[in-house]
Design an enzyme around this catalytic site. Structure first.
Site, short mmCIF file in Angstrom:
data_model
loop_
_atom_site.label_atom_id
_atom_site.label_comp_id
_atom_site.label_asym_id
_atom_site.label_seq_id
_atom_site.Cartn_x
_atom_site.Cartn_y
_atom_site.Cartn_z
CG MET A 1 -2.19 -1.01 0.89
SD MET A 1 -3.25 -1.38 2.18
CE MET A 1 -4.40 -0.24 1.98
CE LYS A 2 6.10 0.58 2.72
NZ LYS A 2 7.24 0.01 3.03
CG HIS B 1 3.11 1.82 6.14
ND1 HIS B 1 3.67 2.75 7.07
CD2 HIS B 1 4.03 1.16 5.69
CE1 HIS B 1 4.94 2.76 6.82
NE2 HIS B 1 5.19 1.64 5.96
CG ASN C 1 6.62 6.35 6.45
OD1 ASN C 1 6.53 6.39 7.56
ND2 ASN C 1 7.24 5.38 5.77
CD GLU C 2 10.84 6.11 7.38
OE1 GLU C 2 11.58 5.93 6.18
OE2 GLU C 2 10.97 4.92 8.02
CD GLU D 1 7.14 1.20 10.14
OE1 GLU D 1 8.58 1.14 10.05
OE2 GLU D 1 6.46 2.27 9.59
CD1 TRP E 1 8.58 -3.81 9.65
CD2 TRP E 1 6.66 -2.81 9.89
NE1 TRP E 1 8.05 -3.29 8.26
CE2 TRP E 1 6.96 -2.71 8.31
CE3 TRP E 1 5.31 -2.27 10.10
CZ2 TRP E 1 6.39 -2.05 7.65
CZ3 TRP E 1 4.73 -1.71 9.17
CH2 TRP E 1 5.23 -1.26 7.98
#
Ligand code: XIL
Length: 463
Positions: free
Chosen positions: A186-187, A220, A268-269, A374, A423
């Site tokens: 799901m990226k 995610h 994310n990040e 995670e 995770w």
């Protein structure tokens, strides 16, 4: 002549004396032998027997009680694990601590004058339970993790091919967890592989499985610099077209899963910890500006106003400078963000309880939800390439850290709770093995789907 005669007589006398003495000594020897034989006729061979009990203080230790009975003297020799791994034994009391998992044969050999006999027992040393009966260990709880708490979701990642395969993987998912996250499907690189196409087949398989089994889905991750398709990295249009494309992608994806996906990691990040904590210079930042995060959150809010929106990042506990930068960003997002995803890629001895608690406190003080996303706990942070199995010591340390993390989470006020996501299911599936290139056992289940001590740590953290 007279002299010679007396010498001969003397010699004869001595000879007789010698012979008598010799005869007497021989006859007393044979008497002793006779007595021995008589004794043996009454001594029965000693029969070895022993009992073992598992130490109450230490489930990896057993106490051995030599229950051999005999009227005659006997000697005893223990063997605590023929063919097994090394064990420690203590003088006197036979307390044996097993340091490695596996099967052990314990042997007691006893000997008396009538012979030798042995008694043997097999035991099993299990990572999770310690010493068990050879036929296995008794399960502590029949419940799944999800049944042990009703204040937050207990989640795990999965992959569509495992969902499609079914079998043990899906059995464990259904029993233990009530939230699912896709590990990588799901990226953006998977869901939007080319400018004019979407591919939701893998995501659909995961979401459908979750819905069918009454599980939440945590989405995610919509925007992540590390899962951006090449066509986006090399986008040929203008910046305005780029932004439109991002809006369309977020809208299309979130609309598709409205009502099925409860929450999303929108960005994310985004914080680059290596360069003094500025924003990472991703293609999104380059094309949409420093406020690209805010824009993405707005697109997400518009697409599904009911979805819980998270900003997710790593080392938020371990790196206080990065933590501060992340919370600045969170403050800047204001009402657009609902929660903080604190990736818990941590180690058995790091970060500290205080640093983990600090992330919770910072989140709660802002009235936001906290997701321990995670979660995996490294047992080989020293990157030892040669370690071949998870030692009992490391497993116990890992259990303690899982317990600590879950306990901290469990003290979060109800309105700020959201969930913990592990995770990976089995140790051998962990992304960390490739990522660090060393052996690693960071999860709750071993490769045979057996629960580890880590699992019990999670469980105890919920109590
Ligand atoms: C990882 C997956 O586990 C891998 O299978 C994939 O190849 C790369 O991404 N931070 C994140 C996760 O937010 O998406 C990453 O997952 C791990 C680090």
């Amino acid at each position: 002549m007279v002299k010679t005669d007396s010498v001969v007589k003397k010699a004869k006398r001595y000879l007789v004396l010698f012979l008598v003495t010799f005869w007497l000594s021989c006859s007393s020897d044979s008497e002793e032998i006779k007595n021995d034989v008589d004794d043996n006729a009454t001594v029965t061979k000693v029969e070895a027997s022993f009992e073992h009990t598992i130490s109450e203080e230490d489930p990896y230790s057993i106490l051995l009680n030599n229950t051999t009975e005999s009227d005659s003297d006997f000697s005893a020799v223990w063997d605590f694990g023929t063919g097994g791994d090394k064990v420690l034994d203590m003088e006197g009391l036979e307390e044996v601590r097993y340091e490695k998992t596996g099967e052990y044969t314990i042997t007691l050999e006893v000997t008396n004058t009538a012979g030798t006999s042995t008694a043997t027992k097999k035991i099993m040393v299990d990572q999770r339970y310690g010493v068990c009966n050879i036929n296995g260990c008794e399960e502590l709880s029949q419940n799944g993790l999800k049944e042990e708490t009703d204040t937050f979701a207990v989640g795990v990642i999965t992959q569509s091919y495992r969902i499609n395969e079914g079998g043990n993987h899906t059995q464990v998912l259904k029993k233990e967890f009530n939230s699912l996250t896709s590990e990588y499907e799901m990226k953006m690189n998977i869901m939007h592989p080319s400018p004019n196409s979407y591919d939701f087949s893998a995501a659909d398989a995961i979401v459908d499985f979750a819905v069918a089994n009454d599980m939440f889905v945590h989405g995610h991750a919509l925007i992540w610099h590390d899962a951006t398709p090449d066509w986006v990295e090399n986008f040929s249009g203008t910046d305005a077209e780029f932004e439109k494309m991002v809006e369309e992608y977020i809208t299309t994806t979130m609309t598709r899963y409205k009502g099925k996906v409860r929450s999303w990691d929108v960005v994310n990040e985004a914080v680059d910890e290596s360069a003094g904590n500025p924003l990472r210079n991703s293609i999104f930042r380059q094309r949409m500006g420093d406020d690209y995060i805010k824009k993405c959150f707005q697109f997400a809010r518009n697409a599904d106003p009911d979805a819980i929106l998270f900003y997710n990042d790593f080392n938020i506990a371990a790196n206080s400078g990065k933590r501060a930068a992340i919370f600045n960003l969170i403050d800047d997002l204001s009402e657009l963000v609902d929660g903080v995803g604190a990736e818990m890629h941590i180690s058995i001895d790091y970060p500290s309880t205080e640093d983990i608690q600090a992330v919770v406190d910072a989140t709660v003080s802002r009235g936001l939800k906290i997701h321990f996303s995670e979660l995996d706990i490294r047992t080989n942070p020293e990157n030892d390439k040669n370690v071949s199995s998870l030692s009992i010591e490391k497993a116990a340390q890992q259990k303690a850290k899982f317990m600590e993390v879950v306990r901290i989470y469990n003290t979060v006020p109800l309105e700020n709770k959201f969930g913990i996501t592990v995770w990976g299911l089995r140790d051998n599936e962990s992304w960390l093995i490739d990522f660090f290139g060393v052996p690693e056992w960071p999860l709750l289940f071993d490769e045979n789907y057996n629960k580890k001590q880590a699992y019990d740590g999670f469980l105890e953290g919920l109590q």
